[in-house]
Design a protein around this motif. Structure first.
Motif, PDB file in Angstrom:
ATOM      1  N   VAL A   1      14.894   5.623  -6.494  1.00  0.00           N
ATOM      2  CA  VAL A   1      15.447   5.147  -5.218  1.00  0.00           C
ATOM      3  C   VAL A   1      14.819   5.903  -4.052  1.00  0.00           C
ATOM      4  CG1 VAL A   1      17.560   4.997  -3.822  1.00  0.00           C
ATOM      5  CG2 VAL A   1      17.609   4.378  -6.255  1.00  0.00           C
ATOM      6  N   ILE A   2      14.709   7.209  -4.185  1.00  0.00           N
ATOM      7  CA  ILE A   2      14.148   8.016  -3.096  1.00  0.00           C
ATOM      8  C   ILE A   2      12.691   7.650  -2.830  1.00  0.00           C
ATOM      9  CG2 ILE A   2      13.444  10.365  -2.462  1.00  0.00           C
ATOM     10  CD1 ILE A   2      16.150  11.301  -3.582  1.00  0.00           C
ATOM     11  N   TYR A   3      11.902   7.458  -3.871  1.00  0.00           N
ATOM     12  CA  TYR A   3      10.505   7.083  -3.665  1.00  0.00           C
ATOM     13  C   TYR A   3      10.397   5.741  -2.937  1.00  0.00           C
ATOM     14  CZ  TYR A   3       8.513  10.919  -6.412  1.00  0.00           C
ATOM     15  OH  TYR A   3       8.113  12.154  -6.852  1.00  0.00           O
ATOM     16  N   LEU A   4      11.275   4.811  -3.258  1.00  0.00           N
ATOM     17  CA  LEU A   4      11.268   3.529  -2.537  1.00  0.00           C
ATOM     18  C   LEU A   4      11.606   3.723  -1.063  1.00  0.00           C
ATOM     19  CD1 LEU A   4      12.855   1.124  -5.158  1.00  0.00           C
ATOM     20  CD2 LEU A   4      10.513   1.069  -4.275  1.00  0.00           C
ATOM     21  N   THR A   5      12.583   4.573  -0.767  1.00  0.00           N
ATOM     22  CA  THR A   5      12.940   4.805   0.645  1.00  0.00           C
ATOM     23  C   THR A   5      11.812   5.524   1.384  1.00  0.00           C
ATOM     24  OG1 THR A   5      14.130   6.898   0.232  1.00  0.00           O
ATOM     25  CG2 THR A   5      15.428   4.847   0.149  1.00  0.00           C
ATOM     26  N   ILE A   6      11.100   6.417   0.692  1.00  0.00           N
ATOM     27  CA  ILE A   6       9.955   7.102   1.315  1.00  0.00           C
ATOM     28  C   ILE A   6       8.882   6.076   1.678  1.00  0.00           C
ATOM     29  CG2 ILE A   6       8.047   8.705   0.904  1.00  0.00           C
ATOM     30  CD1 ILE A   6       9.989  10.304  -0.930  1.00  0.00           C
ATOM     31  N   ALA A   7       8.587   5.167   0.763  1.00  0.00           N
ATOM     32  CA  ALA A   7       7.554   4.154   1.013  1.00  0.00           C
ATOM     33  C   ALA A   7       7.947   3.247   2.173  1.00  0.00           C
ATOM     34  CB  ALA A   7       7.317   3.318  -0.252  1.00  0.00           C
ATOM     35  N   VAL A   8       9.175   2.760   2.172  1.00  0.00           N
ATOM     36  CA  VAL A   8       9.622   1.865   3.249  1.00  0.00           C
ATOM     37  C   VAL A   8       9.649   2.604   4.583  1.00  0.00           C
ATOM     38  CG1 VAL A   8      11.532   0.444   4.099  1.00  0.00           C
ATOM     39  CG2 VAL A   8      10.870   0.331   1.687  1.00  0.00           C
ATOM     40  N   SER A   9      10.054   3.864   4.567  1.00  0.00           N
ATOM     41  CA  SER A   9      10.070   4.660   5.797  1.00  0.00           C
ATOM     42  C   SER A   9       8.667   4.770   6.401  1.00  0.00           C
ATOM     43  CB  SER A   9      10.620   6.056   5.509  1.00  0.00           C
ATOM     44  OG  SER A   9      10.483   6.875   6.641  1.00  0.00           O
ATOM     45  N   GLY A  10       7.691   5.103   5.576  1.00  0.00           N
ATOM     46  CA  GLY A  10       6.313   5.210   6.071  1.00  0.00           C
ATOM     47  C   GLY A  10       5.818   3.893   6.636  1.00  0.00           C
ATOM     48  N   TRP A  11       6.132   2.817   5.945  1.00  0.00           N
ATOM     49  CA  TRP A  11       5.730   1.487   6.394  1.00  0.00           C
ATOM     50  C   TRP A  11       6.389   1.126   7.722  1.00  0.00           C
ATOM     51  CZ3 TRP A  11       8.917  -3.116   6.158  1.00  0.00           C
ATOM     52  CH2 TRP A  11       8.219  -4.291   6.475  1.00  0.00           C
TER      53      TRP A  11
ATOM     54  N   GLY B   1       0.811  -1.211   0.000  1.00  0.00           N
ATOM     55  CA  GLY B   1       0.000   0.000   0.000  1.00  0.00           C
ATOM     56  C   GLY B   1       0.846   1.263   0.000  1.00  0.00           C
ATOM     57  N   TYR B   2       1.886   1.268   0.817  1.00  0.00           N
ATOM     58  CA  TYR B   2       2.791   2.423   0.842  1.00  0.00           C
ATOM     59  C   TYR B   2       3.477   2.602  -0.505  1.00  0.00           C
ATOM     60  CZ  TYR B   2       2.275   3.600   5.726  1.00  0.00           C
ATOM     61  OH  TYR B   2       1.763   4.026   6.924  1.00  0.00           O
ATOM     62  N   VAL B   3       3.919   1.493  -1.094  1.00  0.00           N
ATOM     63  CA  VAL B   3       4.573   1.567  -2.400  1.00  0.00           C
ATOM     64  C   VAL B   3       3.600   2.109  -3.444  1.00  0.00           C
ATOM     65  CG1 VAL B   3       5.604   0.193  -4.263  1.00  0.00           C
ATOM     66  CG2 VAL B   3       6.298  -0.201  -1.892  1.00  0.00           C
ATOM     67  N   VAL B   4       2.354   1.667  -3.411  1.00  0.00           N
ATOM     68  CA  VAL B   4       1.353   2.132  -4.378  1.00  0.00           C
ATOM     69  C   VAL B   4       1.084   3.629  -4.200  1.00  0.00           C
ATOM     70  CG1 VAL B   4      -1.106   1.981  -5.020  1.00  0.00           C
ATOM     71  CG2 VAL B   4       0.274  -0.098  -4.786  1.00  0.00           C
ATOM     72  N   VAL B   5       0.892   4.073  -2.964  1.00  0.00           N
ATOM     73  CA  VAL B   5       0.613   5.490  -2.725  1.00  0.00           C
ATOM     74  C   VAL B   5       1.773   6.358  -3.211  1.00  0.00           C
ATOM     75  CG1 VAL B   5       0.321   7.246  -0.909  1.00  0.00           C
ATOM     76  CG2 VAL B   5      -1.029   5.143  -0.850  1.00  0.00           C
TER      77      VAL B   5
ATOM     78  N   VAL C   1       2.159   9.221  -6.455  1.00  0.00           N
ATOM     79  CA  VAL C   1       2.831  10.530  -6.417  1.00  0.00           C
ATOM     80  C   VAL C   1       3.844  10.613  -7.560  1.00  0.00           C
ATOM     81  CG1 VAL C   1       4.391  12.011  -5.072  1.00  0.00           C
ATOM     82  CG2 VAL C   1       2.476  10.860  -3.941  1.00  0.00           C
ATOM     83  N   ALA C   2       4.622   9.564  -7.751  1.00  0.00           N
ATOM     84  CA  ALA C   2       5.629   9.547  -8.811  1.00  0.00           C
ATOM     85  C   ALA C   2       4.986   9.628 -10.198  1.00  0.00           C
ATOM     86  CB  ALA C   2       6.485   8.282  -8.696  1.00  0.00           C
ATOM     87  N   VAL C   3       3.916   8.877 -10.408  1.00  0.00           N
ATOM     88  CA  VAL C   3       3.257   8.855 -11.720  1.00  0.00           C
ATOM     89  C   VAL C   3       2.620  10.210 -12.029  1.00  0.00           C
ATOM     90  CG1 VAL C   3       1.315   7.854 -13.011  1.00  0.00           C
ATOM     91  CG2 VAL C   3       2.934   6.366 -11.816  1.00  0.00           C
TER      92      VAL C   3
END
Length: 158
Positions: A60-70, A16-20, A24-26
């Motif tokens: 890379v940054i978007y992936l770290t943002i998603a994992v951080s939120g999770w 879910g975090y990755v999708v959200v 934003v990225a898309v």
């Protein structure tokens, strides 16, 4: 770190975090369909990165943002603190349409300056519950601080 969330929900929550964050990225990508051409036409400081660098860095940054939120979610962190994370995503989402699609360099600068503050506050709040979540946001903060200075330089030079 408290682990009160059921294990089976952890992976769907990460997805879910990755999708959200991907949304934003898309949205940014759609708003920046002519970004390379616009970026190339702007007078830029000598320290401006090539346009080809933005895609890989943001991925890379978007992936770290998603994992951080999770990671923060997994601690049963406060909703208010998660609210800062969400506001940061919204401000992130707005910057590209403001800058590239709208050509509103000043509004984009205000947006990214607010984003700098929100991400810094989010790091401080996340660090109270999970250092890894906070640390994952540090490259994001560094990159947007750099982008803020680039946005300001573009305003001055153009």
């Amino acid at each position: 770190m408290p682990q009160t969330h059921h294990r089976s929900h952890q992976w769907s929550a990460l997805a879910g975090y990755v999708v959200v964050v991907a949304v934003v990225a898309v949205v940014g990508e759609l708003a920046a369909s002519s970004a390379k051409e616009i970026y190339a036409r702007l007078v830029q400081p000598s320290w401006a990165p090539p346009a080809s660098l933005f895609g890989p860095v943001w991925t890379v940054i978007y992936l770290t943002i998603a994992v951080s939120g999770w990671l923060y979610w997994r601690t049963d962190g406060e909703t208010r603190d998660h609210g800062f994370y969400g506001v940061g995503l919204l401000l992130n989402l707005l910057w590209t349409p403001l800058f590239f699609a709208g050509g509103s360099y000043w509004l984009a600068l205000v947006d990214i300056a607010l984003l700098d503050i929100i991400v810094f506050v989010t790091i401080v709040l996340f660090a109270r519950r999970t250092k890894p979540a906070a640390l994952l946001l540090l490259p994001y903060l560094a990159w947007i601080l750099y982008a803020t200075s680039l946005n300001a330089a573009i305003i001055v030079l153009n």
